[in-house]
Design an enzyme around this catalytic site. Structure first.
Site, PDB file in Angstrom:
ATOM      1  CG  HIS A  15      -1.935   1.052   1.254  1.00 29.36           C
ATOM      2  ND1 HIS A  15      -3.261   0.789   1.009  1.00 29.36           N
ATOM      3  CD2 HIS A  15      -1.843   2.381   1.455  1.00 29.36           C
ATOM      4  CE1 HIS A  15      -3.949   1.915   1.079  1.00 29.36           C
ATOM      5  NE2 HIS A  15      -3.115   2.905   1.349  1.00 29.36           N
TER       6      HIS A  15
ATOM      7  CG  HIS B 173       0.107   4.602   9.927  1.00 30.01           C
ATOM      8  ND1 HIS B 173      -1.224   4.480   9.604  1.00 30.01           N
ATOM      9  CD2 HIS B 173       0.387   5.925   9.800  1.00 30.01           C
ATOM     10  CE1 HIS B 173      -1.729   5.655   9.295  1.00 30.01           C
ATOM     11  NE2 HIS B 173      -0.777   6.561   9.416  1.00 30.01           N
TER      12      HIS B 173
ATOM     13  CD  GLU C 112      -1.728  10.463   9.880  1.00 27.03           C
ATOM     14  OE1 GLU C 112      -2.859   9.920   9.948  1.00 27.03           O
ATOM     15  OE2 GLU C 112      -0.713   9.831   9.540  1.00 27.03           O
TER      16      GLU C 112
ATOM     17  CE1 TYR D 194      -9.487   7.721   4.316  1.00 27.86           C
ATOM     18  CE2 TYR D 194      -9.633   7.152   6.642  1.00 27.86           C
ATOM     19  CZ  TYR D 194      -8.881   7.359   5.497  1.00 27.86           C
ATOM     20  OH  TYR D 194      -7.520   7.200   5.534  1.00 27.86           O
TER      21      TYR D 194
ATOM     22  CG  HIS E 251      -5.442   9.440  14.172  1.00 25.93           C
ATOM     23  ND1 HIS E 251      -5.824   9.047  12.909  1.00 25.93           N
ATOM     24  CD2 HIS E 251      -6.496   9.183  14.990  1.00 25.93           C
ATOM     25  CE1 HIS E 251      -7.046   8.550  12.947  1.00 25.93           C
ATOM     26  NE2 HIS E 251      -7.480   8.623  14.204  1.00 25.93           N
TER      27      HIS E 251
ATOM     28  CG  HIS F 273      -3.724   6.477  13.362  1.00 33.09           C
ATOM     29  ND1 HIS F 273      -2.522   6.923  13.858  1.00 33.09           N
ATOM     30  CD2 HIS F 273      -3.767   6.872  12.070  1.00 33.09           C
ATOM     31  CE1 HIS F 273      -1.876   7.583  12.911  1.00 33.09           C
ATOM     32  NE2 HIS F 273      -2.601   7.555  11.810  1.00 33.09           N
TER      33      HIS F 273
END
Length: 425
Positions: A281, A324, A330, A339, A355, A361
């Site tokens: 990803h 991560h 963020e 989302y 976060h 998260h």
């Protein structure tokens, strides 16, 4: 309304033919008795490639005003002092629409930020308003303002011209520029206030010459002015506080201008999304629209990142954003849709989440199970538009963010229900 295209091009535009000086008759004797005024948003000696300034030819200079006095009418910038900041992951419901008459300036409320206007950093605000601004203008002397509408259209009148933006567009107002926001009904959205280096397009590196946001898709207004001799209130943000004064005419009296320090708008649907076609990803940095660099190469004072509709094509990979812990902090918002990492509910359009750095998260339990079990065929993510203000520093939260009534008390619950991995005995 007409626009000029290109990111930070040198533009030349006039609302009255002959108002823009040519050659040696600038700026000593501008046409029609106009006044020449330089508007600089970088130091005079900044490198040419980074230098931003415009020459304005206006009916009156901006020096004609009385003393500023403190303004206490808005919730804007109840600057965080760190006393309400926690390592907890946070999520908020949308701001309720105001019940009384509230315009854009008075409808802004601060949720967090870092740094300060004299150095670098950001302020993060949400707005909800139901009244238009008329004989009123706002000037943010601390930083440029990136406006992200979520509900309702905005007509932004600036000293250099007018812009219309709807949800799915963004607008940027340079630091120090006066503007007003006109609306026809209730509006709601987000604002990132940037104290650091001006937002710019990120470098593309191995992506090559094409991709992400293209310079030609940014639009700057053409010159427009209004000739109104009546009292106008100027609300200025300076050194983290609000001030007010009154002038006897419209501040939007710039008849012509040229330069590259100007407001602009951008349609997020024009973003050219890059993605993987093999495995793993890619990092969310591939979704960066604009960046404000810091003094540490590769580490942003602020990145503005979007998660638009896109094809997901990849083998042997976990397709939603992975779990991560990040050195960057963020702050996310949702303009419309769902989302893809929070399909279990709770993150709704107009809401937000935070976060902070190094706090784990990722997708909720429902989204994780679905992603681990799904047949990995090409899939198009549609009807969604989320974004992120990402900063290298901790985002300090305000008292309103923590106690203003929109903080969700059960956000951590979305990560309940994960089964323990079963290792072979």
């Amino acid at each position: 309304m007409h626009y000029q295209t290109g990111f930070l091009n040198h533009f030349a535009t006039e609302a009255v033919e002959g108002a823009l000086p040519e050659g040696r008759n600038s700026p000593q004797r501008p046409a029609f008795g106009l006044y020449a005024e330089q508007f600089s948003t970088t130091a005079f000696t900044a490198p040419r490639v980074e230098n931003r300034r415009s020459w304005l030819y206006r009916m009156r200079p901006t020096t004609a005003h009385g003393a500023f006095r403190p303004y206490n009418g808005a919730r804007h910038l109840a600057a965080p002092d760190g006393s309400h900041t926690t390592p907890n992951r946070l999520r908020w419901d949308p701001l309720p629409m105001p019940e009384s008459t509230v315009d854009f300036v008075d409808g802004i409320v601060t949720f967090g930020g870092n740094g300060d206007p004299s150095t670098s950093g950001i302020g993060i605000h949400l707005y909800a308003a139901n009244a238009t601004m008329d004989t009123r203008a706002f000037q943010n002397s601390d930083g440029e303002m990136l406006i992200v509408p979520q509900e309702g259209d905005l007509r932004i009148v600036t000293e250099l011209g007018r812009m219309e933006i709807s949800p799915g567009h963004i607008a940027l107002i340079p630091a120090g520029m006066r503007f007003r926001v006109e609306i026809d009904g209730p509006v709601r959205g987000y604002v990132c206030e940037n104290f650091g280096a001006p937002f710019r397009l990120p470098d593309l590196g191995p992506i090559g010459a094409n991709g992400l946001a293209n310079p030609r898709d940014f639009q700057t207004p053409v010159a427009w002015f209004e000739d109104r001799d009546e009292d106008f209130e100027i609300v200025q943000k300076f050194n983290g506080k609000l001030w007010t004064t009154t002038i006897d005419h419209s501040p939007f009296d710039v008849v012509a201008w040229h330069g590259n320090s100007a407001p602009y708008r951008y349609d997020l649907a024009r973003f050219n999304t890059m993605n993987t076609v093999s495995f793993d990803h890619p990092d969310p940095s591939i979704f960066t629209v604009l960046t404000s660099p810091s003094d540490t190469p590769g580490t942003a004072n602020c990145d503005f990142v979007i998660f638009p509709p896109r094809w997901m094509v990849g083998e042997d990979t976990f397709r939603p954003p992975w779990f991560h812990r990040n050195v960057m902090s963020e702050f996310m918002g949702l303009i419309h849709g769902v989302y893809d990492a929070k399909e279990g509910g709770g993150f709704v359009p107009g809401g937000a989440s935070l976060h902070n750095q190094f706090n784990g998260h990722g997708p909720d339990a429902d989204s994780t199970r679905k992603a681990m079990e799904v047949d990995l065929k090409p899939t198009k993510i549609e009807d969604t538009l989320a974004f992120m203000f990402e900063s290298r520093a901790i985002i300090q939260t305000t008292d309103f963010a923590m106690n203003g009534g929109t903080l969700q008390p059960d956000y951590d619950a979305c990560w309940e229900g994960f089964e323990k991995a079963k290792l072979p005995k």
